[in-house]
Design an enzyme around this catalytic site. Structure first.
Site, PDB file in Angstrom:
ATOM      1  N   VAL A   1       2.967  -5.534   3.533  1.00 18.22           N
ATOM      2  CA  VAL A   1       2.476  -6.406   4.591  1.00 18.22           C
ATOM      3  C   VAL A   1       2.968  -7.823   4.330  1.00 18.22           C
ATOM      4  O   VAL A   1       2.871  -8.333   3.207  1.00 18.22           O
ATOM      5  CB  VAL A   1       0.934  -6.382   4.671  1.00 18.22           C
ATOM      6  CG1 VAL A   1       0.447  -7.285   5.799  1.00 18.22           C
ATOM      7  CG2 VAL A   1       0.438  -4.958   4.881  1.00 18.22           C
TER       8      VAL A   1
ATOM      9  N   ASP B   1     -10.648   6.790   6.564  1.00 19.39           N
ATOM     10  CA  ASP B   1     -10.338   6.028   5.350  1.00 19.39           C
ATOM     11  C   ASP B   1     -11.077   4.687   5.364  1.00 19.39           C
ATOM     12  O   ASP B   1     -10.478   3.632   5.155  1.00 19.39           O
ATOM     13  CB  ASP B   1      -8.828   5.806   5.236  1.00 19.39           C
ATOM     14  CG  ASP B   1      -8.415   5.401   3.813  1.00 19.39           C
ATOM     15  OD1 ASP B   1      -9.265   5.463   2.901  1.00 19.39           O
ATOM     16  OD2 ASP B   1      -7.252   5.005   3.620  1.00 19.39           O
TER      17      ASP B   1
ATOM     18  N   LYS C   1       3.332  -5.190   9.088  1.00 17.04           N
ATOM     19  CA  LYS C   1       3.408  -4.073   8.144  1.00 17.04           C
ATOM     20  C   LYS C   1       4.777  -3.413   8.278  1.00 17.04           C
ATOM     21  O   LYS C   1       5.141  -2.932   9.347  1.00 17.04           O
ATOM     22  CB  LYS C   1       2.313  -3.043   8.383  1.00 17.04           C
ATOM     23  CG  LYS C   1       2.381  -1.865   7.394  1.00 17.04           C
ATOM     24  CD  LYS C   1       1.460  -0.723   7.778  1.00 17.04           C
ATOM     25  CE  LYS C   1       0.027  -1.026   7.456  1.00 17.04           C
ATOM     26  NZ  LYS C   1      -0.842   0.156   7.678  1.00 17.04           N
TER      27      LYS C   1
ATOM     28  N   GLY D   1       0.825  -1.198   0.000  1.00 22.56           N
ATOM     29  CA  GLY D   1       0.000   0.000   0.000  1.00 22.56           C
ATOM     30  C   GLY D   1       0.851   1.236   0.000  1.00 22.56           C
ATOM     31  O   GLY D   1       2.070   1.178  -0.170  1.00 22.56           O
ATOM     32  N   GLY D   2       0.193   2.379   0.226  1.00 19.98           N
ATOM     33  CA  GLY D   2       0.911   3.640   0.166  1.00 19.98           C
ATOM     34  C   GLY D   2       1.936   3.801   1.272  1.00 19.98           C
ATOM     35  O   GLY D   2       2.946   4.476   1.106  1.00 19.98           O
TER      36      GLY D   2
END
Length: 696
Positions: free
Chosen positions: A410, A526, A424, A405-406
């Site tokens: 993970v 989010d 993460k 992800g940004g």
């Protein structure tokens, strides 16, 4: 209504006084009136004839007078919240015997009386705040017997006496706020046993003695506030072990000696205040000290260093003319010494450059050698180390990567104990240069997930910041993201209507908990399909709190825009004000997407347009909007689906004020399964649902 069990009128615009005969509801189990404009007193005999009363919430109204004396006459009361009113007087004596109490909020009233006698021992008590009242008396040592307590807030009262050492027995305590009282004596060293403590605030009292070395044992601590007391002695070196600390305030005391140089290793610090003490010597050399506010060190005449408001240490004592011979001697010594140091620095740089290529091979060896407290991952059911994770992922090999992800990647780690966790790893461009955005995301997740506890919110096992790398360790959720499941084969084969209803309800309860049940409301910011994970039985887990924000009711909560495209509330296009209604909108979008099997963007655009396709096609059927990969739901399941879609449409209203609260949504979804309309599913149109939700 003698058979009434639940009375729920919360979050409306109701006003006036409660009728006297509300006390006659003998079967009443739950009454929820919070966030209205009710006034007047609670009927004097309320609770006397309701032996099953377990949930009472009168919060955020304008009630006055004293609480009923027989409020807990049935001893069934578990959840009692009356914060944000104008109640006065002492607490009912019956509260002392309510052994089932789990959650109590009395903050923001005008209660008086002796706190020493108001409460007994409540073995199930998890959360209590009495903040902002006028309680007197002393903190009873019996509080130490409430072993399940995670939140104890007694701040802003007139409580006196010493802090009982027995509070050190509350090993599950996450928040302890005793500030702004009249407490005296020393800080008990036993508080160092509170290994789960996230926030400790003892400021604005009359505490004396030294800061206990044992406070350094609080390795989960994020906020330490000891300002405005009469503490003496040196600042304990062991405080450096609090390596998760974000805010440290020791101002307005009588502390002496130096600020330990080892504090430079506390890279998590974001706010410090050592002002108005008797500190001396050079401040630590790290950036948090060099870049601190000008007021952070004021009032310490002996401090020096490279920071605003301080003089450089080499100018702390300027020599006069008579010292010039000594000065020449010093120069004759220092100049050659500087030359030697410069030469040594050049050699060191060459050595570092040559050994840099060996760094990667040595890294896993270093992990094994550092099997100590700073590499220990917190876990209630057991313990494992950073080195265990390095082994399980083959030093974070790509073959163990399950998502990117940004903020990071993970990894799935299967430990030797059989436990499986998700790790993460935050993206950084250089081991010594952590980007501010990723650091803020890292701190946000820690701050939020160490405070919240909910079955539908991802569980944080621990966190680690080592050698410039940052890691968060979560429970492993088997099925992965809701987006992956919905648009994959499982969405067509296994994700049936019952599973989708379960997911929507679980997510609603998770967000409602964040908004309404945390000490400060939390906005996720989010909520999207990719940030909802599913376990094997399709139970949801809300995850990714990197952009979450604690809402302070005394601030305007303006911030930078955050969230995923397609799920952000429309008002964020022209304002940056964060409110809980932003999450409500995102929840509505997610719910519609789960029910439709596709993103509802086109439908929402048509509903908000002046020339809507809905008005042009008033016969658009709900069954044609639902996921066409599944057979239409039938029976009670069909009624639940219709009701959920109706709620989702209300959540996606353009006007934030017109959206329901998540508390209301969660309670409605839990309590109701009947649709508003009696027509069969095949006859229900979108136009009827939208016209209905505009008038609900």
């Amino acid at each position: 209504m003698a058979s009434l069990v639940t009375l729920d009128l919360n979050t409306n615009q109701l006003y006036g006084e409660l009728p006297e005969n509300i006390s006659g509801l003998s079967n009443l189990n739950s009454i929820s009136l919070f966030t209205n404009n009710f006034s007047g007193v609670i009927p004097a005999d309320f609770g006397k004839y309701s032996p099953f009363l377990s949930y009472v919430s009168f919060s955020n109204n304008s009630f006055t007078g004293e609480l009923p004396t027989e409020l807990c006459s049935g001893f069934a009361l578990e959840d009692f919240t009356v914060n944000g009113n104008n109640f006065t007087g002492s607490l009912p004596a019956c509260l002392r015997n309510c052994s089932k109490l789990n959650r109590v909020r009395l903050d923001g009233n005008h209660f008086t009386g002796n706190i020493s006698h108001a409460f007994g021992v409540h073995p199930d008590l998890d959360f209590i705040t009495l903040s902002g009242n006028q309680f007197i008396g002393q903190i009873s040592p019996a509080w130490g017997e409430c072993k399940n307590l995670s939140n104890l807030q007694l701040d802003r009262n007139r409580i006196s006496g010493e802090i009982p050492a027995e509070l050190g027995n509350l090993t599950r305590l996450a928040v302890l706020s005793l500030d702004s009282n009249e407490l005296t004596g020393k800080i008990p060293p036993e508080l160092g046993k509170l290994g789960m403590l996230f926030k400790l605030n003892l400021s604005n009292n009359h505490l004396t003695g030294e800061i206990p070395q044992s406070i350094g044992n609080l390795t989960k601590l994020n906020y330490l506030e000891l300002s405005n007391n009469s503490l003496i002695g040196d600042i304990p070196e062991d405080l450096r072990n609090c390596d998760k600390l974000l805010s440290l305030n020791l101002s307005h005391n009588n502390l002496s000696g130096r600020i330990p140089e080892s504090f430079s290793s506390m890279i998590s610090l974001r706010f410090i205040d050592f002002s108005y003490n008797e500190l001396t010597g050079q401040i630590p050399s790290s950036s948090i000290f060099r870049n601190a506010s000008e007021n952070a060190f004021v009032g310490n005449s002996g401090l020096c260093g490279d920071a605003a408001g301080l003089i450089p240490c080499n100018q702390a004592s300027r020599p006069g003319k008579s010292t010039w011979p000594k000065k020449k001697v010093l120069i004759s010594i220092i100049v050659p010494l500087c030359g030697l140091l410069l030469l040594a620095g050049i050699i060191a740089c060459l050595f570092i450059h040559c050994s840099k290529t060996k760094h990667h091979d040595e890294e896993s060896k270093i992990s094994k050698r550092h099997d100590n407290s700073d590499s220990l991952i917190w876990e209630r059911e057991g313990k494992f180390t950073f080195g265990d994770i390095v082994k399980a992922t083959d030093d974070f090999s790509e073959k163990y990567c399950i998502g990117k992800g940004g903020f990071g990647s993970v990894y799935k780690a299967e430990l030797l104990t059989g436990q499986v966790v998700a790790v993460k790893k935050f993206h950084i461009s250089d081991t010594s240069d952590i980007s501010l955005t990723n650091l803020q995301s890292f701190e946000n997740e820690i701050r939020v997930l160490t405070e919240v506890r909910h079955r539908h919110i991802i569980k944080l096992h621990g966190f680690c910041s080592r050698r410039g790398r940052m890691f968060l360790i979560y429970e492993y959720v088997e099925r992965g993201s809701l987006g992956k499941v919905l648009y994959g084969l499982e969405g067509e084969v296994e994700l049936d209507w019952a599973a989708r209803v379960k997911i929507v309800k679980g997510v609603a309860h998770a967000i409602a908990y964040l908004h309404h049940d945390c000490s400060l409301p939390i906005v996720h910011r989010d909520v999207s399909l990719n940030n909802i994970l599913l376990e094997s039985e399709f139970e949801p887990r809300l995850s990714d709190f990197g952009t979450a924000r604690l809402l302070n009711p005394d601030s305007s909560n303006w911030t930078m825009v955050a969230g995923s495209y397609g799920y952000m509330a429309p008002e964020l296009a022209f304002t940056m004000r964060v409110t809980d209604k932003c999450d409500v909108y995102s929840f509505g979008v997610v719910t519609l997407e789960v029910m439709m099997g596709q993103h509802p963007g086109e439908l929402l655009n048509s509903l908000s347009s002046s020339k809507t396709s809905v008005s042009e096609n008033p016969d658009l059927l709900l069954k044609d909007v639902l996921d066409q990969r599944l057979l239409p739901p039938t029976g009670q399941l069909a009624e639940e689906v219709v009701f959920i879609v109706n709620v989702a449409l209300a959540c996606t209203r353009n006007n934030p004020e017109a959206r329901p609260s998540m508390r209301f949504v969660a309670q409605e979804l839990a309590a109701r399964s009947q649709a508003y309309l009696s027509e069969p599913l095949g006859m229900i149109t979108i136009s009827r649902l939208t016209s209905l939700e505009k008038h609900d």
